[in-house]
Design an enzyme around this catalytic site. Structure first.
Site, mmCIF file in Angstrom:
data_model
loop_
_atom_site.group_PDB
_atom_site.id
_atom_site.type_symbol
_atom_site.label_atom_id
_atom_site.label_comp_id
_atom_site.label_asym_id
_atom_site.label_seq_id
_atom_site.Cartn_x
_atom_site.Cartn_y
_atom_site.Cartn_z
ATOM 1 N N ASN A 40 39.681 -14.202 23.636
ATOM 2 C CA ASN A 40 40.829 -13.291 23.593
ATOM 3 C C ASN A 40 40.313 -11.873 23.351
ATOM 4 O O ASN A 40 39.906 -11.540 22.248
ATOM 5 C CB ASN A 40 41.772 -13.737 22.454
ATOM 6 C CG ASN A 40 42.917 -12.768 22.245
ATOM 7 O OD1 ASN A 40 43.183 -11.914 23.096
ATOM 8 N ND2 ASN A 40 43.592 -12.900 21.113
ATOM 9 N N LYS A 74 41.957 -9.235 23.351
ATOM 10 C CA LYS A 74 42.999 -8.414 22.704
ATOM 11 C C LYS A 74 43.166 -7.083 23.443
ATOM 12 O O LYS A 74 42.965 -7.013 24.661
ATOM 13 C CB LYS A 74 42.667 -8.204 21.225
ATOM 14 C CG LYS A 74 42.328 -9.503 20.506
ATOM 15 C CD LYS A 74 42.388 -9.375 19.015
ATOM 16 C CE LYS A 74 41.786 -10.590 18.369
ATOM 17 N NZ LYS A 74 42.206 -10.796 17.001
ATOM 18 N N HIS A 114 50.483 -15.876 19.816
ATOM 19 C CA HIS A 114 49.381 -15.391 18.974
ATOM 20 C C HIS A 114 49.961 -14.773 17.705
ATOM 21 O O HIS A 114 51.015 -14.134 17.737
ATOM 22 C CB HIS A 114 48.540 -14.363 19.745
ATOM 23 C CG HIS A 114 47.263 -14.042 19.048
ATOM 24 N ND1 HIS A 114 47.198 -13.160 17.994
ATOM 25 C CD2 HIS A 114 46.002 -14.508 19.219
ATOM 26 C CE1 HIS A 114 45.948 -13.090 17.569
ATOM 27 N NE2 HIS A 114 45.204 -13.903 18.287
ATOM 28 N N GLU A 135 49.261 -12.225 16.069
ATOM 29 C CA GLU A 135 49.499 -10.776 16.089
ATOM 30 C C GLU A 135 50.865 -10.470 16.712
ATOM 31 O O GLU A 135 51.553 -9.541 16.291
ATOM 32 C CB GLU A 135 48.348 -10.067 16.829
ATOM 33 C CG GLU A 135 47.100 -10.021 15.959
ATOM 34 C CD GLU A 135 45.783 -10.034 16.713
ATOM 35 O OE1 GLU A 135 45.758 -9.756 17.922
ATOM 36 O OE2 GLU A 135 44.755 -10.344 16.065
ATOM 37 N N GLU A 172 45.139 -21.323 14.474
ATOM 38 C CA GLU A 172 44.502 -20.073 14.078
ATOM 39 C C GLU A 172 45.081 -19.604 12.738
ATOM 40 O O GLU A 172 46.140 -18.938 12.718
ATOM 41 C CB GLU A 172 44.762 -18.994 15.127
ATOM 42 C CG GLU A 172 44.207 -19.311 16.489
ATOM 43 C CD GLU A 172 43.893 -18.038 17.257
ATOM 44 O OE1 GLU A 172 42.714 -17.800 17.534
ATOM 45 O OE2 GLU A 172 44.821 -17.267 17.542
ATOM 46 N N GLY A 190 40.098 -12.156 12.613
ATOM 47 C CA GLY A 190 39.566 -10.793 12.539
ATOM 48 C C GLY A 190 39.102 -10.381 11.152
ATOM 49 O O GLY A 190 38.871 -9.204 10.892
ATOM 50 N N SER A 230 37.657 -15.899 13.328
ATOM 51 C CA SER A 230 36.305 -15.495 12.946
ATOM 52 C C SER A 230 35.217 -16.478 13.383
ATOM 53 O O SER A 230 34.212 -16.670 12.676
ATOM 54 C CB SER A 230 36.230 -15.221 11.439
ATOM 55 O OG SER A 230 37.068 -14.136 11.113
HETATM 56 C C1 PEP Z 1 42.028 -14.340 17.928
HETATM 57 O O1 PEP Z 1 42.375 -13.189 18.159
HETATM 58 O O2 PEP Z 1 42.607 -15.270 18.471
HETATM 59 C C2 PEP Z 1 40.904 -14.564 17.008
HETATM 60 C C3 PEP Z 1 40.631 -15.781 16.662
HETATM 61 O O3 PEP Z 1 40.228 -13.440 16.583
HETATM 62 P P1 PEP Z 1 38.813 -13.418 15.792
HETATM 63 O O4 PEP Z 1 37.903 -14.417 16.462
HETATM 64 O O5 PEP Z 1 38.339 -12.020 15.924
HETATM 65 O O6 PEP Z 1 39.100 -13.812 14.377
#
Ligand code: PEP
Length: 254
Positions: free
Chosen positions: A10, A12, A96, A98, A166, A172, A212
């Protein structure tokens, strides 16, 4: 039936044309396991979808990061599932965290989006996950079950759904869930699917972990029986994404 390992990237809201070309070139040169071992999908911002689709190696696929809940029309700023299908974009990420938190997308709205996108022929990476407060309050499973239920109420065929667990506190932040924490929720989600959809859906639906994930922690996570792959944010913009794809080999040897 074995679940094929799945790695999604992703990107983003990141990238310039030059940066996107560079990422694609790194991916195209990456030595990774064959498509019968791992399915790889990268998700650039909408504006770069055509560029990535036409330049990316054919064994990797592309996903949009969102789509509208119904057919197009007077919805300024939105992109419809029909448009993605028209551009031959096979996948979309929906729900997601976010978007759930910043754009206030509710469980029902995400469920409606998932059902609509599937009905139009897209494959969906559907995201669920709890906040730190919810985890600390002991309500992780209640939260992810409610998010999954909103999808299950609207979807009967899960063939084209990948469920991404997630935890919001891991996205992040550099604070990855431990392999045991990920396995616990994945296994409970699978039990939930078993009880609320069907044993077949429970055993065949891929449940991937996101939050992460890095080249350093992916192998340990991948070794867990109910972790069927990853959704990767930050590290998907870097060459270590190739190492994360390679963690699919852990499954082959386990
Ligand atoms: C994501 O945006 O789905 C995600 C898992 O981000 P990150 O790997 O940066 O934590």
């Amino acid at each position: 039936m074995a679940r094929k390992f799945f790695v999604g990237g992703n990107w983003k809201c990141n990238g310039t044309t030059e940066e996107v070309k560079k990422i694609v070139s790194t991916l195209n040169g990456g030595d990774v396991p064959s498509p019968d071992v791992v399915e790889v999908v990268v998700s650039p911002p909408f504006v770069f979808l055509p560029l990535v689709k036409t330049t990316l190696r054919p064994d990797f696929h592309v996903a949009a990061q969102n789509c509208w809940v119904k057919n197009g029309g007077a919805y300024t700023g939105e992109v419809s599932a029909e448009m993605l299908v028209n551009l031959d974009i096979p996948w979309v990420i929906l729900g997601h965290s976010e978007r759930r938190s910043l754009l206030k997308e509710s469980n029902d709205f995400v469920g409606d989006k998932v059902a609509y996108a599937l009905a139009k022929g897209l494959k969906v990476i559907a995201c669920v996950g709890e906040t730190l407060e919810q985890r600390e309050a002991g309500s992780t499973m209640e939260v992810v079950a409610a998010q999954t239920k909103a999808i299950a109420e609207r979807v009967t065929d899960w063939t084209n759904v990948v469920l991404a667990y997630e935890p919001v506190w891991a996205i992040g932040t550099g604070k990855v869930a431990s392999p045991a924490q990920a396995q616990e929720v994945h296994s409970e989600l699978r039990d939930w699917l078993q009880a609320n959809t069907s044993p077949e859906i429970a055993s065949t639906t891929r449940i991937i972990y996101g939050g992460s994930v890095s080249g350093g922690n992916c192998k340990e996570l991948a070794a867990k029986p109910d972790v069927d792959g990853f959704l990767v944010g930050g590290a998907s913009l870097k060459p270590e994404f190739i190492d994360i794809i390679k963690s699919a080999e852990v499954k082959k040897s386990s």
